[in-house]
Motif scaffolding. Sequence first.
Motif, PDB file in Angstrom:
ATOM      1  N   PRO A  81      44.812  39.082  32.007  1.00  0.00           N
ATOM      2  CA  PRO A  81      45.833  38.070  31.690  1.00  0.00           C
ATOM      3  C   PRO A  81      45.354  36.635  31.797  1.00  0.00           C
ATOM      4  O   PRO A  81      45.920  35.756  31.149  1.00  0.00           O
ATOM      5  CB  PRO A  81      46.936  38.357  32.728  1.00  0.00           C
ATOM      6  CG  PRO A  81      46.218  39.001  33.874  1.00  0.00           C
ATOM      7  CD  PRO A  81      45.086  39.783  33.279  1.00  0.00           C
ATOM      8  N   ALA A  82      44.307  36.352  32.592  1.00  0.00           N
ATOM      9  CA  ALA A  82      44.019  34.938  32.860  1.00  0.00           C
ATOM     10  C   ALA A  82      42.558  34.601  33.056  1.00  0.00           C
ATOM     11  O   ALA A  82      42.244  33.466  33.405  1.00  0.00           O
ATOM     12  CB  ALA A  82      44.789  34.499  34.116  1.00  0.00           C
ATOM     13  N   SER A  83      41.620  35.530  32.831  1.00  0.00           N
ATOM     14  CA  SER A  83      40.205  35.251  33.078  1.00  0.00           C
ATOM     15  C   SER A  83      39.462  34.987  31.778  1.00  0.00           C
ATOM     16  O   SER A  83      39.906  35.363  30.698  1.00  0.00           O
ATOM     17  CB  SER A  83      39.555  36.417  33.827  1.00  0.00           C
ATOM     18  OG  SER A  83      40.142  36.585  35.098  1.00  0.00           O
ATOM     19  N   LEU A  84      38.298  34.348  31.902  1.00  0.00           N
ATOM     20  CA  LEU A  84      37.497  33.957  30.748  1.00  0.00           C
ATOM     21  C   LEU A  84      36.075  34.452  30.912  1.00  0.00           C
ATOM     22  O   LEU A  84      35.500  34.380  32.003  1.00  0.00           O
ATOM     23  CB  LEU A  84      37.532  32.439  30.591  1.00  0.00           C
ATOM     24  CG  LEU A  84      36.679  31.813  29.482  1.00  0.00           C
ATOM     25  CD1 LEU A  84      37.389  30.606  28.886  1.00  0.00           C
ATOM     26  CD2 LEU A  84      35.313  31.378  30.005  1.00  0.00           C
ATOM     27  N   ASP A  85      35.504  34.944  29.811  1.00  0.00           N
ATOM     28  CA  ASP A  85      34.122  35.400  29.802  1.00  0.00           C
ATOM     29  C   ASP A  85      33.494  35.004  28.471  1.00  0.00           C
ATOM     30  O   ASP A  85      34.191  34.592  27.534  1.00  0.00           O
ATOM     31  CB  ASP A  85      34.065  36.918  29.985  1.00  0.00           C
ATOM     32  CG  ASP A  85      32.690  37.397  30.465  1.00  0.00           C
ATOM     33  OD1 ASP A  85      31.773  36.568  30.565  1.00  0.00           O
ATOM     34  OD2 ASP A  85      32.551  38.599  30.739  1.00  0.00           O
ATOM     35  N   LEU A  86      32.174  35.119  28.386  1.00  0.00           N
ATOM     36  CA  LEU A  86      31.438  34.894  27.146  1.00  0.00           C
ATOM     37  C   LEU A  86      31.099  36.266  26.574  1.00  0.00           C
ATOM     38  O   LEU A  86      30.634  37.140  27.304  1.00  0.00           O
ATOM     39  CB  LEU A  86      30.167  34.101  27.432  1.00  0.00           C
ATOM     40  CG  LEU A  86      29.312  33.710  26.224  1.00  0.00           C
ATOM     41  CD1 LEU A  86      30.050  32.688  25.365  1.00  0.00           C
ATOM     42  CD2 LEU A  86      27.979  33.135  26.693  1.00  0.00           C
ATOM     43  N   ALA A  87      31.338  36.478  25.268  1.00  0.00           N
ATOM     44  CA  ALA A  87      31.190  37.818  24.711  1.00  0.00           C
ATOM     45  C   ALA A  87      30.752  37.778  23.261  1.00  0.00           C
ATOM     46  O   ALA A  87      30.996  36.810  22.538  1.00  0.00           O
ATOM     47  CB  ALA A  87      32.503  38.588  24.832  1.00  0.00           C
ATOM     48  N   VAL A  88      30.085  38.863  22.845  1.00  0.00           N
ATOM     49  CA  VAL A  88      29.825  39.160  21.431  1.00  0.00           C
ATOM     50  C   VAL A  88      30.832  40.221  21.019  1.00  0.00           C
ATOM     51  O   VAL A  88      30.887  41.302  21.617  1.00  0.00           O
ATOM     52  CB  VAL A  88      28.386  39.662  21.214  1.00  0.00           C
ATOM     53  CG1 VAL A  88      28.201  40.127  19.771  1.00  0.00           C
ATOM     54  CG2 VAL A  88      27.376  38.581  21.556  1.00  0.00           C
ATOM     55  N   ALA A 100      28.915  38.562  29.049  1.00  0.00           N
ATOM     56  CA  ALA A 100      28.027  37.948  30.037  1.00  0.00           C
ATOM     57  C   ALA A 100      28.315  38.469  31.439  1.00  0.00           C
ATOM     58  O   ALA A 100      27.403  38.577  32.258  1.00  0.00           O
ATOM     59  CB  ALA A 100      28.178  36.426  29.992  1.00  0.00           C
ATOM     60  N   THR A 101      29.579  38.796  31.734  1.00  0.00           N
ATOM     61  CA  THR A 101      30.029  39.330  33.028  1.00  0.00           C
ATOM     62  C   THR A 101      29.451  38.564  34.217  1.00  0.00           C
ATOM     63  O   THR A 101      28.694  39.129  35.015  1.00  0.00           O
ATOM     64  CB  THR A 101      29.717  40.831  33.169  1.00  0.00           C
ATOM     65  OG1 THR A 101      28.303  41.026  33.011  1.00  0.00           O
ATOM     66  CG2 THR A 101      30.459  41.640  32.137  1.00  0.00           C
ATOM     67  N   PRO A 102      29.751  37.281  34.351  1.00  0.00           N
ATOM     68  CA  PRO A 102      29.280  36.552  35.541  1.00  0.00           C
ATOM     69  C   PRO A 102      29.959  37.083  36.792  1.00  0.00           C
ATOM     70  O   PRO A 102      31.000  37.759  36.723  1.00  0.00           O
ATOM     71  CB  PRO A 102      29.694  35.107  35.235  1.00  0.00           C
ATOM     72  CG  PRO A 102      30.852  35.231  34.301  1.00  0.00           C
ATOM     73  CD  PRO A 102      30.582  36.449  33.470  1.00  0.00           C
ATOM     74  N   ALA A 103      29.373  36.785  37.939  1.00  0.00           N
ATOM     75  CA  ALA A 103      29.964  37.232  39.200  1.00  0.00           C
ATOM     76  C   ALA A 103      31.343  36.638  39.397  1.00  0.00           C
ATOM     77  O   ALA A 103      32.232  37.276  39.979  1.00  0.00           O
ATOM     78  CB  ALA A 103      29.042  36.852  40.366  1.00  0.00           C
ATOM     79  N   ARG A 104      31.548  35.420  38.907  1.00  0.00           N
ATOM     80  CA  ARG A 104      32.867  34.775  38.982  1.00  0.00           C
ATOM     81  C   ARG A 104      33.303  34.408  37.577  1.00  0.00           C
ATOM     82  O   ARG A 104      32.680  33.581  36.920  1.00  0.00           O
ATOM     83  CB  ARG A 104      32.800  33.516  39.864  1.00  0.00           C
ATOM     84  CG  ARG A 104      34.128  32.765  39.957  1.00  0.00           C
ATOM     85  CD  ARG A 104      34.005  31.617  40.948  1.00  0.00           C
ATOM     86  NE  ARG A 104      33.109  30.573  40.489  1.00  0.00           N
ATOM     87  CZ  ARG A 104      33.495  29.532  39.731  1.00  0.00           C
ATOM     88  NH1 ARG A 104      34.753  29.419  39.340  1.00  0.00           N
ATOM     89  NH2 ARG A 104      32.621  28.615  39.378  1.00  0.00           N
ATOM     90  N   LEU A 105      34.372  35.051  37.106  1.00  0.00           N
ATOM     91  CA  LEU A 105      34.877  34.765  35.769  1.00  0.00           C
ATOM     92  C   LEU A 105      35.543  33.402  35.730  1.00  0.00           C
ATOM     93  O   LEU A 105      36.014  32.891  36.746  1.00  0.00           O
ATOM     94  CB  LEU A 105      35.881  35.844  35.341  1.00  0.00           C
ATOM     95  CG  LEU A 105      35.324  37.259  35.145  1.00  0.00           C
ATOM     96  CD1 LEU A 105      36.441  38.221  34.808  1.00  0.00           C
ATOM     97  CD2 LEU A 105      34.256  37.289  34.075  1.00  0.00           C
ATOM     98  N   GLY A 106      35.581  32.811  34.537  1.00  0.00           N
ATOM     99  CA  GLY A 106      36.268  31.548  34.376  1.00  0.00           C
ATOM    100  C   GLY A 106      37.779  31.738  34.331  1.00  0.00           C
ATOM    101  O   GLY A 106      38.297  32.844  34.336  1.00  0.00           O
ATOM    102  N   ASP A 107      38.492  30.623  34.277  1.00  0.00           N
ATOM    103  CA  ASP A 107      39.951  30.609  34.223  1.00  0.00           C
ATOM    104  C   ASP A 107      40.368  30.268  32.798  1.00  0.00           C
ATOM    105  O   ASP A 107      40.043  29.183  32.297  1.00  0.00           O
ATOM    106  CB  ASP A 107      40.494  29.583  35.229  1.00  0.00           C
ATOM    107  CG  ASP A 107      42.012  29.603  35.323  1.00  0.00           C
ATOM    108  OD1 ASP A 107      42.663  30.258  34.484  1.00  0.00           O
ATOM    109  OD2 ASP A 107      42.563  28.969  36.235  1.00  0.00           O
ATOM    110  N   TRP A 108      41.095  31.171  32.147  1.00  0.00           N
ATOM    111  CA  TRP A 108      41.494  30.957  30.758  1.00  0.00           C
ATOM    112  C   TRP A 108      42.410  29.747  30.609  1.00  0.00           C
ATOM    113  O   TRP A 108      42.481  29.139  29.541  1.00  0.00           O
ATOM    114  CB  TRP A 108      42.174  32.216  30.223  1.00  0.00           C
ATOM    115  CG  TRP A 108      42.455  32.177  28.750  1.00  0.00           C
ATOM    116  CD1 TRP A 108      43.650  31.921  28.153  1.00  0.00           C
ATOM    117  CD2 TRP A 108      41.505  32.368  27.689  1.00  0.00           C
ATOM    118  NE1 TRP A 108      43.515  31.958  26.788  1.00  0.00           N
ATOM    119  CE2 TRP A 108      42.215  32.233  26.469  1.00  0.00           C
ATOM    120  CE3 TRP A 108      40.143  32.650  27.642  1.00  0.00           C
ATOM    121  CZ2 TRP A 108      41.594  32.368  25.233  1.00  0.00           C
ATOM    122  CZ3 TRP A 108      39.531  32.788  26.407  1.00  0.00           C
ATOM    123  CH2 TRP A 108      40.238  32.640  25.223  1.00  0.00           C
ATOM    124  N   SER A 109      43.123  29.380  31.648  1.00  0.00           N
ATOM    125  CA  SER A 109      44.054  28.260  31.552  1.00  0.00           C
ATOM    126  C   SER A 109      43.370  26.912  31.732  1.00  0.00           C
ATOM    127  O   SER A 109      44.026  25.877  31.640  1.00  0.00           O
ATOM    128  CB  SER A 109      45.158  28.404  32.611  1.00  0.00           C
ATOM    129  OG  SER A 109      44.603  28.330  33.921  1.00  0.00           O
TER     130      SER A 109
END
Length: 516
Positions: A81-88, A100-109
């Motif tokens: 619902p609220a996380s951000l990642d880098l993806a193909v 990319a699955t970083p250890a800490r995902l970004g915040d989509w908001s």
Amino acid sequence: MRQGKGDPAIAALAIAIAVVLLCVASSAVLAIDGAKAEEELPTQLLNGFAATHAAGSAATFEPVLYATSAVFALGFLRVGPASLDLAVVHLPSSFPVWRATPARLGDWSRPATLAFDDGTLVLAGPDGAVLWRTLNTVGDTVALLNSSNLVVQRYENPQPAWQSFDHPADTLVVDQNFTASSSPLVSANRRFTLQLGRTYMAMHMQFDAGQAQAATAPVYWKHTALEAHLENATAPPVYGRLDALGFFGLYLDGGGGQRVDVLSFDTFALNLTGVFRRMTLDDDGNLRAYYWTTGDSSAWTSDYKAIAERCELPTSCGAYGVCVPGNAQCQCLDSNGTSTAPPCHGEDTADLCSTASSNGARQLGFDVVRRTRVSVAYKEELPFRTNTTADGCELACAGNCTCRGALYNGASGYCYLIDFPVETLVYQADDRMLGYFKIRKAATANSARRGMSPGVTAATVALSLVLAGLAAAGAYWGYRTWERRKRKRAGMEQELVPGPYRDLKSMASSNNSFKA
């Protein structure tokens, strides 16, 4: 001079010609605009590139780089619902084939930035903190190949300085080599991993978000290359590759492409063309292969699964659950009730060892559950003892604080020890299959007090006495205040009421200064 009317036929012909020319011109404009739009799809990133995620975007995927086929795109992906990642992402299906699955995902908001600078691709949060980056790479361009491989390249070197094929997330695609040096496949929920050994590949349960090494994470599925030479320590290791023909092959590394084993898919003999294949470690712990038919497909078609039955999956019924084969119903280990998915017990990943005692490690309190007709589908992968009895098997686990359970096979005399959190067991209609399991006792107030140190206990008693004294003083002060107020009210009543009610009335009448 007055102009007369022209011939109606000629006028109609002129109008028709004008309409045709207008349509042709419009088509030309649309074609040019379409070509322009297609040309504007970025297919390469150069040093100095930066793109910012639109915070709180309603879209679930924001592409910034495309493959030339326009089938794949790299961009910001919303996870949950609220996380951000880098993806193909595979655009026809919206499936992320790489993350990319970083250890800490970004915040989509909140805004995030993807930048390619100094030869390194970097995903950063709004505060500038790095979420993910390509390590130890120096490149001139970033491109997304039609195979879905994301590459960082130098102009003078055709070999990628970095490529996503070496760092898979949960998915492998066609012609992607999976080697012992590759990152393991990690399921999206980070509960399971697929890792490659020297002559085998194995799936592991994870209880620490996918960070455990193969030596410590328990194995629940293993496949050994049939033609690999196990006894030859100098033989090259194997690597795996998904083939477009519909199989996953294991090959000798450096052996000229010599194939030593094949996992065949359902469509292996059908010679399907025009399909895109992937192999994914799903969130239930199963390794599956899928294909997508170009043009008329609207869903992925399952083509292979490593584990055939639900009861053979490691967590299908949850912690301390029992799966009944056939109907794949679940029971709780300490109950015979049957349901589809009982919430038997919460998963407890902490061990039962404690170092609070002065003489070293001791075992924390637990309840014991004994049950017959239970086993696990992956018992061959568990440590075991032979030439023992049922009582000896139980004692081997009971006295070891790292052991969570023991399974005894009365037919073979094998004793299997479970030194990790107990997950789904399998029901077997054999009274010789015995199980012994530990379930941590719930913390209570009494146990908490028993666990307090002498210093903490003394401080607690002293504080209790102080609070009791304050409470007594407050009660005494309140009582004295009530007594004083009571006496004061009694004195006022004596002054205001010296006689009967008729005397008060006569007094008021004789002293009334407002009489007429």
